[in-house]
Design a protein around this motif. Structure first.
Motif, PDB file in Angstrom:
ATOM      1  N   ALA A  10       0.811  -1.216   0.000  1.00 58.90           N
ATOM      2  CA  ALA A  10       0.000   0.000   0.000  1.00 58.90           C
ATOM      3  C   ALA A  10       0.846   1.269   0.000  1.00 58.90           C
ATOM      4  O   ALA A  10       0.411   2.302  -0.507  1.00 58.90           O
ATOM      5  CB  ALA A  10      -0.934   0.005   1.201  1.00 58.90           C
ATOM      6  N   LEU A  11       2.053   1.200   0.555  1.00 60.30           N
ATOM      7  CA  LEU A  11       2.880   2.410   0.669  1.00 60.30           C
ATOM      8  C   LEU A  11       3.121   3.088  -0.675  1.00 60.30           C
ATOM      9  O   LEU A  11       3.020   4.312  -0.779  1.00 60.30           O
ATOM     10  CB  LEU A  11       4.213   2.072   1.335  1.00 60.30           C
ATOM     11  CG  LEU A  11       4.160   1.922   2.840  1.00 60.30           C
ATOM     12  CD1 LEU A  11       5.519   1.462   3.373  1.00 60.30           C
ATOM     13  CD2 LEU A  11       3.752   3.215   3.508  1.00 60.30           C
ATOM     14  N   ALA A  12       3.442   2.323  -1.688  1.00 61.15           N
ATOM     15  CA  ALA A  12       3.708   2.917  -3.005  1.00 61.15           C
ATOM     16  C   ALA A  12       2.463   3.602  -3.557  1.00 61.15           C
ATOM     17  O   ALA A  12       2.547   4.701  -4.116  1.00 61.15           O
ATOM     18  CB  ALA A  12       4.204   1.850  -3.981  1.00 61.15           C
ATOM     19  N   ALA A  17      -0.747   8.525  -4.554  1.00 60.88           N
ATOM     20  CA  ALA A  17      -1.989   9.266  -4.315  1.00 60.88           C
ATOM     21  C   ALA A  17      -1.690  10.615  -3.678  1.00 60.88           C
ATOM     22  O   ALA A  17      -2.241  11.642  -4.101  1.00 60.88           O
ATOM     23  CB  ALA A  17      -2.921   8.452  -3.421  1.00 60.88           C
ATOM     24  N   GLN A  18      -0.805  10.617  -2.689  1.00 64.78           N
ATOM     25  CA  GLN A  18      -0.445  11.874  -2.035  1.00 64.78           C
ATOM     26  C   GLN A  18       0.117  12.872  -3.040  1.00 64.78           C
ATOM     27  O   GLN A  18      -0.277  14.041  -3.060  1.00 64.78           O
ATOM     28  CB  GLN A  18       0.574  11.611  -0.926  1.00 64.78           C
ATOM     29  CG  GLN A  18       1.006  12.862  -0.212  1.00 64.78           C
ATOM     30  CD  GLN A  18       2.127  12.621   0.779  1.00 64.78           C
ATOM     31  OE1 GLN A  18       2.451  11.484   1.116  1.00 64.78           O
ATOM     32  NE2 GLN A  18       2.735  13.684   1.241  1.00 64.78           N
ATOM     33  N   GLN A  19       1.009  12.414  -3.896  1.00 62.99           N
ATOM     34  CA  GLN A  19       1.610  13.304  -4.888  1.00 62.99           C
ATOM     35  C   GLN A  19       0.571  13.848  -5.868  1.00 62.99           C
ATOM     36  O   GLN A  19       0.604  15.023  -6.223  1.00 62.99           O
ATOM     37  CB  GLN A  19       2.715  12.576  -5.650  1.00 62.99           C
ATOM     38  CG  GLN A  19       3.929  12.305  -4.798  1.00 62.99           C
ATOM     39  CD  GLN A  19       4.947  11.416  -5.490  1.00 62.99           C
ATOM     40  OE1 GLN A  19       4.645  10.732  -6.456  1.00 62.99           O
ATOM     41  NE2 GLN A  19       6.157  11.425  -4.972  1.00 62.99           N
ATOM     42  N   ALA A  37      -1.662  10.322   6.379  1.00 64.27           N
ATOM     43  CA  ALA A  37      -2.021   9.615   7.610  1.00 64.27           C
ATOM     44  C   ALA A  37      -2.083   8.108   7.375  1.00 64.27           C
ATOM     45  O   ALA A  37      -1.620   7.314   8.208  1.00 64.27           O
ATOM     46  CB  ALA A  37      -3.361  10.121   8.141  1.00 64.27           C
ATOM     47  N   ASP A  38      -2.613   7.710   6.232  1.00 61.36           N
ATOM     48  CA  ASP A  38      -2.665   6.287   5.905  1.00 61.36           C
ATOM     49  C   ASP A  38      -1.261   5.709   5.738  1.00 61.36           C
ATOM     50  O   ASP A  38      -1.008   4.563   6.117  1.00 61.36           O
ATOM     51  CB  ASP A  38      -3.497   6.047   4.648  1.00 61.36           C
ATOM     52  CG  ASP A  38      -4.986   6.180   4.897  1.00 61.36           C
ATOM     53  OD1 ASP A  38      -5.408   6.126   6.076  1.00 61.36           O
ATOM     54  OD2 ASP A  38      -5.738   6.351   3.916  1.00 61.36           O
ATOM     55  N   LYS A  39      -0.344   6.507   5.174  1.00 59.50           N
ATOM     56  CA  LYS A  39       1.049   6.071   5.086  1.00 59.50           C
ATOM     57  C   LYS A  39       1.610   5.849   6.485  1.00 59.50           C
ATOM     58  O   LYS A  39       2.308   4.866   6.728  1.00 59.50           O
ATOM     59  CB  LYS A  39       1.899   7.107   4.354  1.00 59.50           C
ATOM     60  CG  LYS A  39       1.794   7.026   2.859  1.00 59.50           C
ATOM     61  CD  LYS A  39       2.553   8.099   2.127  1.00 59.50           C
ATOM     62  CE  LYS A  39       3.872   8.517   2.670  1.00 59.50           C
ATOM     63  NZ  LYS A  39       4.522   9.593   1.917  1.00 59.50           N
ATOM     64  N   LEU A  49       8.466   2.810  13.270  1.00 53.78           N
ATOM     65  CA  LEU A  49       7.812   3.781  14.139  1.00 53.78           C
ATOM     66  C   LEU A  49       8.311   5.205  13.943  1.00 53.78           C
ATOM     67  O   LEU A  49       7.522   6.152  14.014  1.00 53.78           O
ATOM     68  CB  LEU A  49       7.950   3.347  15.593  1.00 53.78           C
ATOM     69  CG  LEU A  49       7.381   1.959  15.907  1.00 53.78           C
ATOM     70  CD1 LEU A  49       7.530   1.635  17.385  1.00 53.78           C
ATOM     71  CD2 LEU A  49       5.938   1.838  15.464  1.00 53.78           C
ATOM     72  N   GLU A  50       9.602   5.387  13.708  1.00 54.78           N
ATOM     73  CA  GLU A  50      10.131   6.739  13.485  1.00 54.78           C
ATOM     74  C   GLU A  50       9.535   7.345  12.211  1.00 54.78           C
ATOM     75  O   GLU A  50       9.134   8.507  12.194  1.00 54.78           O
ATOM     76  CB  GLU A  50      11.663   6.713  13.399  1.00 54.78           C
ATOM     77  CG  GLU A  50      12.339   6.413  14.714  1.00 54.78           C
ATOM     78  CD  GLU A  50      12.157   7.517  15.738  1.00 54.78           C
ATOM     79  OE1 GLU A  50      12.152   8.705  15.357  1.00 54.78           O
ATOM     80  OE2 GLU A  50      12.017   7.181  16.924  1.00 54.78           O
ATOM     81  N   ALA A  51       9.493   6.554  11.154  1.00 57.52           N
ATOM     82  CA  ALA A  51       8.917   7.031   9.897  1.00 57.52           C
ATOM     83  C   ALA A  51       7.425   7.304  10.058  1.00 57.52           C
ATOM     84  O   ALA A  51       6.898   8.281   9.511  1.00 57.52           O
ATOM     85  CB  ALA A  51       9.165   6.025   8.778  1.00 57.52           C
ATOM     86  N   ALA A  52       6.741   6.448  10.807  1.00 57.00           N
ATOM     87  CA  ALA A  52       5.307   6.650  11.053  1.00 57.00           C
ATOM     88  C   ALA A  52       5.086   7.946  11.816  1.00 57.00           C
ATOM     89  O   ALA A  52       4.195   8.735  11.465  1.00 57.00           O
ATOM     90  CB  ALA A  52       4.730   5.471  11.831  1.00 57.00           C
TER      91      ALA A  52
END
Length: 65
Positions: A10-12, A17-19, A37-39, A49-52
């Motif tokens: 889903a990340l990709a 979508a964000q872009q 937020a979904d990312k 967790l840091e990236a989140a």
């Protein structure tokens, strides 16, 4: 149930979508924040967790504007 594979995949799509929403400018700003937020949710599910936290912080910053 193992959701890590789904979160990774889903990340990709969420990045894309964000872009695309950001390219719409003000009209897409809200949905770009939703994708962000979904990312964060996906990154959290993957144990990144840091990236989140960074994704959530960026979402909050955008909401404050």
């Amino acid at each position: 149930m193992n959701t890590a594979g789904a979160a990774e995949a889903a990340l990709a799509y969420l990045q894309q979508a964000q872009q695309r929403f950001e390219a719409l400018g003000e009209h897409g700003a809200r949905m770009a924040s939703v994708a962000l937020a979904d990312k964060g949710n996906c990154l959290r599910a993957l144990g990144k967790l840091e990236a989140a936290a960074g994704a959530y912080e960026e979402k909050i910053k955008r909401a404050e504007k």
